[in-house]
Design a protein around this motif. Structure first.
Motif, PDB file in Angstrom:
ATOM      1  N   LEU A 235       0.916  -1.331   0.126  1.00  0.00           N
ATOM      2  CA  LEU A 235       0.204   0.095  -0.111  1.00  0.00           C
ATOM      3  C   LEU A 235       0.743   1.182  -0.158  1.00  0.00           C
ATOM      4  O   LEU A 235       1.803   1.291   0.461  1.00  0.00           O
ATOM      5  CB  LEU A 235      -1.085   0.190   0.958  1.00  0.00           C
ATOM      6  N   VAL A 236       0.380   2.387  -0.575  1.00  0.00           N
ATOM      7  CA  VAL A 236       0.872   3.653  -0.488  1.00  0.00           C
ATOM      8  C   VAL A 236      -0.115   4.483   0.174  1.00  0.00           C
ATOM      9  O   VAL A 236      -1.482   4.299  -0.099  1.00  0.00           O
ATOM     10  CB  VAL A 236       1.340   4.303  -1.772  1.00  0.00           C
ATOM     11  N   GLY A 237       0.074   5.385   1.221  1.00  0.00           N
ATOM     12  CA  GLY A 237      -0.870   6.070   1.779  1.00  0.00           C
ATOM     13  C   GLY A 237      -0.683   7.393   1.680  1.00  0.00           C
ATOM     14  O   GLY A 237       0.734   7.964   1.461  1.00  0.00           O
ATOM     15  N   ALA A 258       1.204  -1.569   9.074  1.00  0.00           N
ATOM     16  CA  ALA A 258       2.233  -0.647   8.863  1.00  0.00           C
ATOM     17  C   ALA A 258       3.530  -1.142   7.935  1.00  0.00           C
ATOM     18  O   ALA A 258       3.955  -0.319   7.263  1.00  0.00           O
ATOM     19  CB  ALA A 258       2.909  -0.182  10.289  1.00  0.00           C
ATOM     20  N   ALA A 259       3.641  -2.343   8.184  1.00  0.00           N
ATOM     21  CA  ALA A 259       4.967  -3.226   7.586  1.00  0.00           C
ATOM     22  C   ALA A 259       4.755  -3.300   6.003  1.00  0.00           C
ATOM     23  O   ALA A 259       5.859  -3.047   5.385  1.00  0.00           O
ATOM     24  CB  ALA A 259       5.177  -4.443   8.022  1.00  0.00           C
ATOM     25  N   ARG A 284       5.775   9.309  13.671  1.00  0.00           N
ATOM     26  CA  ARG A 284       6.566   9.103  14.527  1.00  0.00           C
ATOM     27  C   ARG A 284       5.607   8.148  15.583  1.00  0.00           C
ATOM     28  O   ARG A 284       6.027   6.976  16.148  1.00  0.00           O
ATOM     29  CB  ARG A 284       7.300  10.012  15.224  1.00  0.00           C
ATOM     30  N   LYS A 285       4.702   8.820  16.030  1.00  0.00           N
ATOM     31  CA  LYS A 285       3.760   8.115  16.795  1.00  0.00           C
ATOM     32  C   LYS A 285       3.161   6.891  16.460  1.00  0.00           C
ATOM     33  O   LYS A 285       3.163   6.015  17.401  1.00  0.00           O
ATOM     34  CB  LYS A 285       2.363   9.222  17.058  1.00  0.00           C
ATOM     35  N   ASN A 286       2.878   6.625  15.248  1.00  0.00           N
ATOM     36  CA  ASN A 286       2.213   5.303  14.681  1.00  0.00           C
ATOM     37  C   ASN A 286       3.361   4.576  14.228  1.00  0.00           C
ATOM     38  O   ASN A 286       2.959   3.610  13.599  1.00  0.00           O
ATOM     39  CB  ASN A 286       1.283   5.659  13.957  1.00  0.00           C
ATOM     40  N   ARG A 287       4.618   4.846  14.062  1.00  0.00           N
ATOM     41  CA  ARG A 287       5.565   4.070  13.600  1.00  0.00           C
ATOM     42  C   ARG A 287       5.405   3.597  12.192  1.00  0.00           C
ATOM     43  O   ARG A 287       5.410   2.492  11.732  1.00  0.00           O
ATOM     44  CB  ARG A 287       6.225   2.922  14.423  1.00  0.00           C
ATOM     45  N   LEU A 288       5.179   4.658  11.370  1.00  0.00           N
ATOM     46  CA  LEU A 288       4.947   4.746  10.112  1.00  0.00           C
ATOM     47  C   LEU A 288       6.115   5.310   9.250  1.00  0.00           C
ATOM     48  O   LEU A 288       6.674   6.035   9.537  1.00  0.00           O
ATOM     49  CB  LEU A 288       3.534   5.063   9.681  1.00  0.00           C
TER      50      LEU A 288
END
Length: 588
Positions: A235-237, A258-259, A284-288
């Motif tokens: 996925l690209v977001g 996320a991975a 940073r907060k969601n480790r993305l």
């Protein structure tokens, strides 16, 4: 890539005569020439798909064909189909029993073609007759234009309505001979297509009330994001830095996605259009994984816009050509099959500062809704005086609808509270986000906030409760507060790219100005040439609201020119076929 490369077409041919057979044979050859293939034949129906990454097609029960993906809430779709006795009953059972991005097609006991479009509207659908053939499709290829309606022609009146109200582009395409099936509608292909709604936003409001708690909203959004992204390995977001894309990306992270995803933040060259600080905090907060890219100020020419005129509808969703091309390239480079966005959040979560919410609150609470303190809060939020807000609260609870053509979703909501009706209007405008563009040709556009489950939930929450303390998207801020950085949840302003698009329009005027002034829209009197000449003056565009209007008009112009030429080619080929008695296909 052409829009038709990812398309589908359904053909019912069990009622054809020898002339229809010749047309169908020519159409088949045209489809093969375009790289299309037949993937399923059932009970007089045949489904063809394009050469690109097309939707899944499969048989359901003994009489139905599912195009796309359907997720049942309980009973399997085959059980719902088997237990239905009428076309309307089948359509209602499917809509109530699950959700997804799909078209459901079947042949009724009377031998009619029936087509249901999912309430989310992620997949488009047009229906038409061609002699004894009955057809349904989203984007048929030009090589098979012989299969299009005998009466195919540009509907200039409809196109003129889109010129005045671009949001109508998601309703009826400006082509005679084709009938659009609205989200949540099914169509019966008799002598003339008969459409009936089995799902409308107004009905959802009337029939259900949702849990207005933050936890309930978070659960619904989480489930929608997980369901919509589950089948995609890469996925690209989009992560703009705003609240809506932050919510969707946080839900993806919570679902363990996320991975297999990477996010992009596009920023402008002015402070109001640069939201990197917010996007980076959320990443940073969601480790993305997050990349940033500067939005280029590049002139838009008719040649760059030309691909946006190839589809059955003008592709207004691709009007930001530089972004559209760059994102499509990134999707291809990443091998991504989906583009995840937060689009629709402004409508779903209720961002618009609408003072009419005091009327909704009064209708919900009765005499207890006459609250001067609440009126003052709404006044501060909407920048209205407390007296004008009080006038609304104490005035009539029903507001007459606007004149002119309306989207089917707006036809039955005149009795609704006015702020809830405004939310539905914004949801109608959001249907534009499902439209064709270069990035839609590269990957699936995934807008979880515009899916059936999320729309149903927020439609069932009274407008004033969506504000949760008279704050735009207040309930959503509470629901996701623990997952998002304070920098975003406490933010009072929004990013603004008005100056950026102003620069784009001004740099594009040298080519767009003569293109529009000498174009088909002026020729057909949809635009007044003298007025347009004034509106395209650089000093006027700098200060006028809706400064991107020249870009939208240019997309409509390229569409009109493309389809004018395409219809002429189709008609010439048809005349040649009839003249020499051959059944060769119309040329693309």
């Amino acid at each position: 890539m052409k829009p038709s490369d990812r398309g589908y077409i359904v053909i019912q041919s069990d009622r054809m005569d020898p002339v229809d057979r010749a047309v169908l044979d020519a159409g088949r050859r045209g489809l093969e020439q375009a790289g299309w293939r037949s993937v399923l034949a059932l009970d007089g129906l045949e489904v063809f798909v394009g050469p690109g990454r097309t939707p899944r097609v499969r048989q359901i029960h003994r009489c139905c064909i599912l195009i796309g993906e359907y997720r049942p809430h309980g009973q399997a779709l085959s059980s719902l189909v088997g237990g239905s006795r009428t076309p309307r009953g089948l359509a209602r059972a499917a809509v109530d029993g699950g959700s997804g991005r799909y078209i459901l097609v079947w042949r009724t006991e009377a031998g009619e073609l029936a087509v249901l479009r999912d309430p989310g509207g992620a997949m488009d659908c047009m229906v038409w007759n061609r002699g004894g053939l009955r057809l349904a499709a989203d984007q048929p290829p030009p090589e098979a234009d012989i299969l299009l309606s005998d009466s195919l022609a540009i509907d200039w009146e409809c196109l003129g309505e889109i010129v005045d109200q671009p949001g109508l582009v998601s309703e009826q395409p400006p082509l005679h001979g084709l009938t659009a099936v609205a989200p949540g509608e099914f169509a019966l292909m008799t002598g003339h297509p008969l459409r009936e709604a089995v799902w409308t936003p107004a009905d959802i409001w009337r029939k259900r009330r949702s849990d207005p708690s933050p936890g309930a909203l978070r659960s619904v959004v989480d489930a929608a994001v997980a369901a919509e992204t589950g089948s995609h390995e890469r996925l690209v977001g989009e992560m703009s830095g705003g609240l809506d894309s932050a919510i969707v990306s946080s839900s993806l992270a919570a679902s363990g996605g996320a991975a297999r995803s990477r996010f992009i933040n596009y920023y402008g060259d002015r402070a109001e259009g640069d939201e990197r600080i917010y996007a980076e905090a959320n990443a940073r907060k969601n480790r993305l994984s997050l990349e940033t890219a500067k939005k280029p100020v590049a002139a838009i020419t008719p040649e760059l816009l030309a691909p946006l005129g190839w589809g059955l509808r003008p592709s207004l969703h691709g009007v930001d050509v530089a972004y559209d091309r760059d994102m499509a390239d990134r999707l291809a480079a990443a091998g991504a099959t989906g583009l995840l966005t937060g689009q629709g959040g402004d409508a779903v979560f209720f961002q618009a500062p609408d003072a009419r919410v005091v009327v909704d609150r009064r209708r919900r609470r009765g005499w207890r809704g006459l609250e001067p303190g609440y009126w003052a809060e709404v006044g501060r939020w909407t920048r209205h005086s407390v007296w004008s807000v009080a006038g609304l609260a104490l005035g009539p609870s029903r507001i007459p609808p606007a004149a002119g053509r309306r989207h089917p979703w707006l036809e039955d909501c005149d009795d609704l509270p006015p702020a809830k009706r405004g939310q539905i209007l914004r949801l109608v405008n959001c249907q534009l986000f499902h439209g064709d563009c270069l990035r839609a040709r590269a990957a699936d556009l995934i807008h979880p906030l515009l899916g059936q489950s999320v729309m149903e939930h927020v439609l069932g929450v009274p407008s004033d409760l969506l504000l949760a303390g008279v704050r735009d998207r207040g309930l959503a801020r509470l629901a996701f507060a623990e997952r998002l950085p304070d920098l975003i949840t406490r933010r009072r302003d929004k990013g603004d790219l008005s100056a950026f698009y102003g620069q784009v329009v001004l740099s594009s005027l040298p080519s767009l100005r003569p293109f529009l002034l000498e174009g088909r829209l002026v020729e057909q009197s949809l635009l007044d040439r003298a007025r347009l000449e004034q509106d395209l003056a650089p000093d006027r565009l700098m200060w006028a609201p809706g400064g991107n209007r020249p870009l939208l008009l240019a997309v409509l112009e390229v569409w009109a020119r493309h389809w004018g030429e395409r219809i002429e080619r189709r008609n010439r080929a048809e005349q040649d076929r009839l003249a020499d008695g051959q059944d060769h296909p119309a040329l693309g």
